[in-house]
Enzyme design. Sequence first.
Site, PDB file in Angstrom:
ATOM      1  N   HIS A  30      12.674   2.405  -5.396  1.00  0.00           N
ATOM      2  CA  HIS A  30      11.140   2.159  -4.910  1.00  0.00           C
ATOM      3  C   HIS A  30      10.187   1.934  -6.009  1.00  0.00           C
ATOM      4  CE1 HIS A  30       7.850   2.754  -2.047  1.00  0.00           C
ATOM      5  NE2 HIS A  30       7.022   3.098  -3.177  1.00  0.00           N
ATOM      6  N   GLU A  31      10.187   3.089  -7.243  1.00  0.00           N
ATOM      7  CA  GLU A  31       9.220   2.917  -8.040  1.00  0.00           C
ATOM      8  C   GLU A  31       9.601   1.931  -8.875  1.00  0.00           C
ATOM      9  OE1 GLU A  31       6.780   4.621  -7.746  1.00  0.00           O
ATOM     10  OE2 GLU A  31       7.500   6.252  -6.417  1.00  0.00           O
TER      11      GLU A  31
ATOM     12  N   HIS B 156       7.379  -1.152  -7.957  1.00  0.00           N
ATOM     13  CA  HIS B 156       6.173  -0.949  -8.444  1.00  0.00           C
ATOM     14  C   HIS B 156       6.114  -1.453  -9.975  1.00  0.00           C
ATOM     15  CE1 HIS B 156       4.156   0.539  -4.968  1.00  0.00           C
ATOM     16  NE2 HIS B 156       5.052   1.817  -5.160  1.00  0.00           N
TER      17      HIS B 156
ATOM     18  N   GLU C 276       2.776  -2.129  -2.545  1.00  0.00           N
ATOM     19  CA  GLU C 276       3.765  -1.554  -1.968  1.00  0.00           C
ATOM     20  C   GLU C 276       4.995  -2.522  -1.153  1.00  0.00           C
ATOM     21  OE1 GLU C 276       3.479   1.663  -2.019  1.00  0.00           O
ATOM     22  OE2 GLU C 276       5.059   2.402  -0.459  1.00  0.00           O
TER      23      GLU C 276
END
Lengths: 507, 507
Positions: A269-270, A273, A299
Amino acid sequence: MSINGKEIETKFLEYVKKIGAYNEALALIYWDLRTGAPKKGVNQRTEVIGVLSSELFELSTSEQLESYLTVLSEESIQMELSPITRKTVAEMKKDFDRNKKIPAQEYKEYVMLQSKAESVWEEAKEKADFALFQPYLEKLVEMNKKFIEYWGHKNNKYDVLLDMYEPGMTVAVLDEVFSNVRDKIVPLVHKIAESSHKPSTAFLYQHFSQENQEAFSLEVLKQVGYDFDAGRLDQTVHPFATGINPGDVRITTKYDESDFRVAIFGTIHEVGHALYEQNISKDLIGTPLCSGTSMGIHESQSLFYENFVGRNLSFWKHNYETLKSYTSGQFDQVSVEDFYRAINESKPSLIRIEADELTYPLHIMIRYEIEKGLFDGDLQVKDLPKIWNEKYQSYLGVVPENDGEGVLQDVHWAGGSFGYFPSYALGYMYAAQLKQVMQKDIPEFDDLLEQGQLLPIKEWLNEKIHRYGKMKKPLEILKDVTGEGLNAQYLIDYLYNKYSDVYQLEQ
Amino acid sequence: MSINGKEIETKFLEYVKKIGAYNEALALIYWDLRTGAPKKGVNQRTEVIGVLSSELFELSTSEQLESYLTVLSEESIQMELSPITRKTVAEMKKDFDRNKKIPAQEYKEYVMLQSKAESVWEEAKEKADFALFQPYLEKLVEMNKKFIEYWGHKNNKYDVLLDMYEPGMTVAVLDEVFSNVRDKIVPLVHKIAESSHKPSTAFLYQHFSQENQEAFSLEVLKQVGYDFDAGRLDQTVHPFATGINPGDVRITTKYDESDFRVAIFGTIHEVGHALYEQNISKDLIGTPLCSGTSMGIHESQSLFYENFVGRNLSFWKHNYETLKSYTSGQFDQVSVEDFYRAINESKPSLIRIEADELTYPLHIMIRYEIEKGLFDGDLQVKDLPKIWNEKYQSYLGVVPENDGEGVLQDVHWAGGSFGYFPSYALGYMYAAQLKQVMQKDIPEFDDLLEQGQLLPIKEWLNEKIHRYGKMKKPLEILKDVTGEGLNAQYLIDYLYNKYSDVYQLEQ
C-alpha cells in the site's frame, strides 16, 4: 513579458522555494519523530516544529506574498508566465485566500482547539466515553461552519470541505456514486455472509519472523520498481509514506509475527504512495506542485498496488514460492489458489482500518453521510453515537459494543479533518477506473504479474499520473486518462467478479 | 530591573530560542544526511540547508539582535539579568561582533571558497597532488589573515584563531606545553621502537562479525551510563556524536570485521562526547550555552572514556569474558593482560586518525607548528609538503611516500579550520589532569572499572563539567576542578607509566 514581470516571477519562485524548504525540513522532522527519535528529546523538538511552522505561516500569509500574487495574477502578465509558474500562482493564491479570510485570532484559537481535542479524543476513545469528547467535537464543527462562511460557498457547505482534500469534488457527485455503491455492495456483503464456501484462513496466523517478513517485503519493493536510491524502509507503529522530495521518499511498515499480512499489504500500500512521489517531474521541485494532486488520487495509487496488484492471483503465482521460502512451512500444504482465497477473505467488521477490500467502502460511506448531515443537514453532534450504530447495523450488520470501537475510532474529526474520509473511497473508485484503461493499454497485465515484470505498470502510471504532480487537478487526470468522470461502476464490477470467484457465488 | 529591561530580556530569550530552533533543525538534517538519507535527495536537501543557514545568519546579524545586545549589555541592566541571560548575552555578542566585522561580500566569497576548496582538496588528496590544492590553501590563509585584521588582535595573530575553538587559549601557553610534550614524548617513542618486548597483536585482526561487535558495543554503552531514551546508535563512514538537544544525543560508529577495535574504541570515544551533551543542565535548553564549552573540553571527555576507561586493564578485567563470548574463539588462548598490551600497542605512523594514544600528540604538534608558522611566522603554503615531511621524520621517524598520506591527509584546512587541531591535544592533557583529581575523589577508580560500576565516574564528570555547558569557559572549568591551569605533566606521567608497563621499559 515586461522586465518587471520577469523580475517578479524570479523573486516569487525564490520565495516559493523558501516555503518549500521549510516544508521539507518539517517533513524530515516528522519522519524522524515517528521512526526513532529518542523520547526525551521530543518536547524540545516540538518547540522546533513550533518555530518553523510559525515562520511558514508567516511566509504563507505575508504582504510580500500578497503583492507577488497580485502582480502575477494580472491577465497581461499571466499570459507570459511559464505553465509551472502559472499553476504555482494559482495554488499559492488558493491557500493564501483561505488563510487570509480567517481572522488571525480565530485561526490561533482553532489550532489550539485541534491540539486539545486530539488529546481529549485519545482519552475518550480509551474510556469509550463520547460525552467527554462531545463538547470539543461540537466546537470543531461550529468553527468549521464559521470558516465556511468566511470562505464562501455556492451550493452545499460540505462541498467547501470536500474541496480541500479533493479539489472539485461535490456532494452532488458523491451522493450519486455512494448510492450506487450502497445499492450494489450491501447485497453482495450479505450474500457472502451466507455463502457456504468460506476460505480457510488458519494458516495465515502462524508465526512468521519479522526478519523474514522484512526480507520478503524488500523483494516486493524491488519488484514493483521502488527506487532505494531515493528512499528507505523503516518500521513504525502506523505505516506511512512521506515524499520529502522526489529523490527522498521514505516508507514505513509494521510487523505482526502472527499475521504477516499487516506488513506485506501495508508495505505494498505505502509503496503505491511512494511510487507516485518518486516519479513526479523534477521540474516541479521547489514548488508547491511537487506532490500528489489530491488525497483521492494518492489513495488510488496505494490501493491500485495493494488490491489490483497485491491481492491478485497472478501476483502470487509469481511470488508464492518466494514467500514460502521465508516461512517455517505453514503454507506447504496450501495451494496458491487457496492462499489467494484466504488473503481475500471478506467479513463485516467494526474497525475501518482493519476492513477488507469489499466492506471498506461501506465504512467510508457511513462517515460521509454523517459529515454531510453535520454540515448540510440537521444532524447534531450529540446524536452521533446512536446514528453511527444504526448505520453499522444497517450496512454491515454489526454493532459496536461501545463508542471506543464505534464513533470514536478515528482521529480525523478530533483533528478537525471533515471532508477527508471520502478520499479513501474515491481512491478505490479511481483505481478501478484506471485499471480498466490500463487493461486496454496493457492487455497482458496478468501475465506480467505472473512473470514478476511490474515495471511496465509503474511506467504507465508514471506517464499518465505521477509526473504531473499538482499540474493537473484530480478530475482532470481522471478525464484525461479514462475519458470520463467519476464512475463507481468499475469498482462495483471488479468487486462482484472478484468476490463471486473467491466465494464461488452464483452470479 | 526596569520593566523595560525585563521585557527586553524576555523578547531576547525568545529570539535566542528561535536561533536555537534553526540550529536544531540543521543538526537533525546533518545527522540524517550522514546516517542514511537516500542519495538522490541530497541535492534538494542541500538547498534546504542553504535556506535555513541563510535565515540563521540573518538572525545572528540582524539589527534587532544588535539592539537587544546593546540594551542588555548596559551595566545597570546587566546587574539585574539572570546569570544564564548574562552569559547568553556575552556569547551572542561575541558571535555577533565576529560576524559583523567581516564585510558581507567577503564573507560570502569565503563561504564559496571553503566549499570549492573542499572539493578540490578531495581530488588533490586522491591524486596526491599538492599543487592542485595549493592556490586554494593560499587564498584561505590569506582571507583568514584579513579576517584577523578585521577582528583585531593583541599579541599573536594565531591566538585569534585558537580562541575560536578554545576560548582563552594562546600561543604562549601552547608553546610551553608542546615543548614539554616534545621533550618527553619523542624520546619515549624512540625507546619503544627499540624495545624487545613488543606485544603480539595477530589475534586482533581475526574475523569478528559486525552484528556481534554491535551487541558488545551496546553493552558497553549501557555500562558507561549512556541514556538510550535520549539517544541512539547508528552506523556511518566516520563515527561522530551529535547533541541535537540534551534529550537527543546520537552517536554513530563504524564496523571493520577484521579489526574490532575500530568500532569498540570508536564507540567509547563518541559516548564520551555524548555523555557530556546528555548531561548539560536542562536550564540551558534554548540558549547557545546548551553545548560543550569548547572543542578541547569536549575532546577531554571522549578521550577520558576512550583511554582512561576503555584502554585500562581493569575495564577489560570486567569486560573481557563478555567480549570473548561474542567472538569465534580468537581470544581463547590470550590472557587479559596480553589482550591489554595488544590494544595498547604503539607504533609511529603516518595517519593521524589511526595513531595510537602515545604518538597522537606528536601528529597534533606538527600541525600546530605549521599553523603557527603560517600566521605568525614566515612559513609559505608552497613549502608545506617539505616541512611536513621533515617534521614527521624528526618527531616520528616516518616519512610519507606522497602528499596524499602526508600534508593532504586532513580536511580541516580545506574547510578553513585553522586553530582547530590543538584542541585534540588539549583534550588529552585536560583528560589527564581531570583523571588525577578524580583519582583523589574516587580512589577506588580501578576497582569500579573491574566491577563494571561506571556510574560514579559519569556522575563525577556530570557534576564537575557536563552540567555547566558553556556557563564556564574551558580554563575556568580546569581551574575550578584541578586548581591549576593547563599542565602537560600529568599526561606525560600517565604515558610514561602506561607505556613503561606495556613495553616493560626500565624507568
